[in-house]
Design a protein around this motif. Sequence first.
Motif, mmCIF file in Angstrom:
data_model
loop_
_atom_site.group_PDB
_atom_site.id
_atom_site.type_symbol
_atom_site.label_atom_id
_atom_site.label_comp_id
_atom_site.label_asym_id
_atom_site.label_seq_id
_atom_site.Cartn_x
_atom_site.Cartn_y
_atom_site.Cartn_z
ATOM 1 N N HIS A 128 58.173 113.504 29.309
ATOM 2 C CA HIS A 128 56.934 113.749 30.058
ATOM 3 C C HIS A 128 56.938 115.123 30.731
ATOM 4 C CE1 HIS A 128 53.229 112.619 31.950
ATOM 5 N NE2 HIS A 128 53.720 112.772 33.166
ATOM 6 N N TYR A 129 58.014 115.462 31.402
ATOM 7 C CA TYR A 129 58.011 116.702 32.181
ATOM 8 C C TYR A 129 58.540 117.910 31.399
ATOM 9 C CZ TYR A 129 56.738 113.955 36.219
ATOM 10 O OH TYR A 129 56.060 113.139 37.076
ATOM 11 N N THR A 134 52.253 113.511 26.599
ATOM 12 C CA THR A 134 51.390 112.611 27.358
ATOM 13 C C THR A 134 51.957 111.195 27.326
ATOM 14 O OG1 THR A 134 50.085 112.008 25.444
ATOM 15 C CG2 THR A 134 49.355 113.951 26.669
ATOM 16 N N ASN A 136 50.525 108.544 26.259
ATOM 17 C CA ASN A 136 50.259 107.938 24.950
ATOM 18 C C ASN A 136 51.236 108.428 23.885
ATOM 19 O OD1 ASN A 136 48.241 106.286 25.700
ATOM 20 N ND2 ASN A 136 46.566 107.502 24.841
ATOM 21 N N ARG A 157 60.577 108.193 39.289
ATOM 22 C CA ARG A 157 60.352 109.188 40.358
ATOM 23 C C ARG A 157 60.926 108.693 41.681
ATOM 24 N NH1 ARG A 157 55.097 110.752 37.594
ATOM 25 N NH2 ARG A 157 54.185 108.904 38.545
ATOM 26 N N THR B 11 41.081 107.657 29.907
ATOM 27 C CA THR B 11 42.081 107.772 28.848
ATOM 28 C C THR B 11 43.468 108.059 29.425
ATOM 29 O OG1 THR B 11 42.677 108.890 26.826
ATOM 30 C CG2 THR B 11 41.653 110.238 28.491
ATOM 31 N N ASP B 12 44.491 107.628 28.676
ATOM 32 C CA ASP B 12 45.875 107.906 29.083
ATOM 33 C C ASP B 12 46.313 109.281 28.609
ATOM 34 O OD1 ASP B 12 46.528 105.510 30.339
ATOM 35 O OD2 ASP B 12 46.752 104.518 28.389
ATOM 36 N N ASP B 13 45.496 109.896 27.792
ATOM 37 C CA ASP B 13 45.936 111.075 27.061
ATOM 38 C C ASP B 13 45.876 112.359 27.896
ATOM 39 O OD1 ASP B 13 46.962 112.303 24.922
ATOM 40 O OD2 ASP B 13 45.039 112.608 23.903
ATOM 41 N N PHE B 14 46.461 112.340 29.027
ATOM 42 C CA PHE B 14 46.563 113.566 29.823
ATOM 43 C C PHE B 14 47.772 113.452 30.738
ATOM 44 C CE2 PHE B 14 44.246 110.613 32.400
ATOM 45 C CZ PHE B 14 44.568 110.892 33.706
ATOM 46 N N ILE B 15 48.217 114.578 31.230
ATOM 47 C CA ILE B 15 49.314 114.556 32.198
ATOM 48 C C ILE B 15 48.661 114.557 33.579
ATOM 49 C CG2 ILE B 15 51.282 115.840 33.099
ATOM 50 C CD1 ILE B 15 51.619 117.031 30.320
ATOM 51 N N GLU B 16 49.009 113.574 34.386
ATOM 52 C CA GLU B 16 48.332 113.450 35.677
ATOM 53 C C GLU B 16 48.565 114.692 36.531
ATOM 54 O OE1 GLU B 16 50.437 109.536 34.779
ATOM 55 O OE2 GLU B 16 50.654 111.659 34.412
ATOM 56 N N LEU B 22 48.720 110.580 42.279
ATOM 57 C CA LEU B 22 49.951 110.333 43.016
ATOM 58 C C LEU B 22 49.782 110.821 44.445
ATOM 59 C CD1 LEU B 22 52.329 111.822 40.323
ATOM 60 C CD2 LEU B 22 51.681 109.441 40.598
ATOM 61 N N ASP B 30 56.856 114.558 41.622
ATOM 62 C CA ASP B 30 56.124 115.001 40.420
ATOM 63 C C ASP B 30 56.060 116.537 40.379
ATOM 64 O OD1 ASP B 30 54.047 114.227 38.191
ATOM 65 O OD2 ASP B 30 53.081 115.781 39.392
#
Lengths: 170, 245
Positions: A128-129, A134, A136, A157, B11-16, B22, B30
Amino acid sequence: MSTSSFDKIYSDYSRLVYWAAYRVVAQNETAEDITQQVFERAYLNMDKLEPLADSQIKSWLYRVATNLALDHVRHAKHEQLSDEPVGAEIADTEPLPEEELLKKKRMEAVRKAIEGLDETNRTIITLHYFSEMTVNEISEKTGISPGTIKSRLVRARSLLADMLKAEAAE
Amino acid sequence: MKKERKIELVTDDFIEPPGEELNGEQAEIDALLRAVADDCSNEIDFEGIKLRAVKAAEAKKAKRGRLRRALGYGMAAAASLVVGLFVWQAVKGFSGVPKGSAVDAEVPNQENSGLTKNDPVADAAVYVGTVSDDNYKVLFDSADELFPENLPDTMKREVDTEELKTMATGTDMRGSQLDYVCSVKTGKLDNLNVGEARSEKDSEGYWYYWQINEDHYLCAHFMGFDRGSAEEMFKSLANRIAENR
């Protein structure tokens, strides 16, 4: 083959490939070698890659990187591998300005904490990082549902925060 | 418009982005992880890796080109020989080609039972190289050597060390079925001299036979590949094995 297409693919995905390989081999130099091999193949197969969608290219690169890294681990299993400490490759003998020194210490502490996570959480955090995947995409690669990935990210985290607090208190 | 925006938001298709989903400690960690990931990535010499990758790929392309040209010349020479022999035999009043010679287009052995008998397509034999008796066992000890370097990564590989046989199966980028089987067998093929190879086509794909030494021959079957790809992979395989002698 268009050089600009290769440049774009490299620019977009070199980081993903490097960290995908690093996650398996845990060695800076080997991860660099694998990244080189992956993009060598990409360069030779640009005519096949160019018509593909970005997600397919990304998926192909990730798969090749992971396969090469696993091959490396399999072939190296009989060899005496150096147990490279986390962050060893970023150690520097030159005196550093205070800001740089703090940054290095922060990097080392966080990477050490990540290494302390269990394999699943470590994989999710790295993908992720570091590989910038993503939720998904991680779900697709690991077979874990997106909801579980999200909750594991939260849990990982929290664990990292606790580890870093404990480290700072020492 | 509104509908599209809603889909995008769920959608889940992104980096928060930090701070949106958060908060508190989660947001801090993060942000720290993103910063450390960037710092660590900035330490890597990506430009150097890219230059090395391009250089290695260009060298490989040049090597393939040289090999292709060399094999092309070999094929042309073999074809000339076939024509020459044919003319010579015609002049002599002999209509056949001696069985067992390098120009015999008949199936060489039982391996060819699946070939399309009414329409056999066989290339003239070309010299590829040999593998000595002493070294062949060592060379194929793991049987891993029987995979061409440029076999698609999407294919699942299997190795049978005892039988000196490798198999791979999978699909290409467009989803078409691909299969590859390669083995080393004991025996001498009638129509190949030691070091020579030839290819044949059947309904499924391309066969390559290579008499690697007096007592052993290599047989590779490429199914679902086009001729160019099969040939390139066989050349890569033969080139590496011959180099490793």
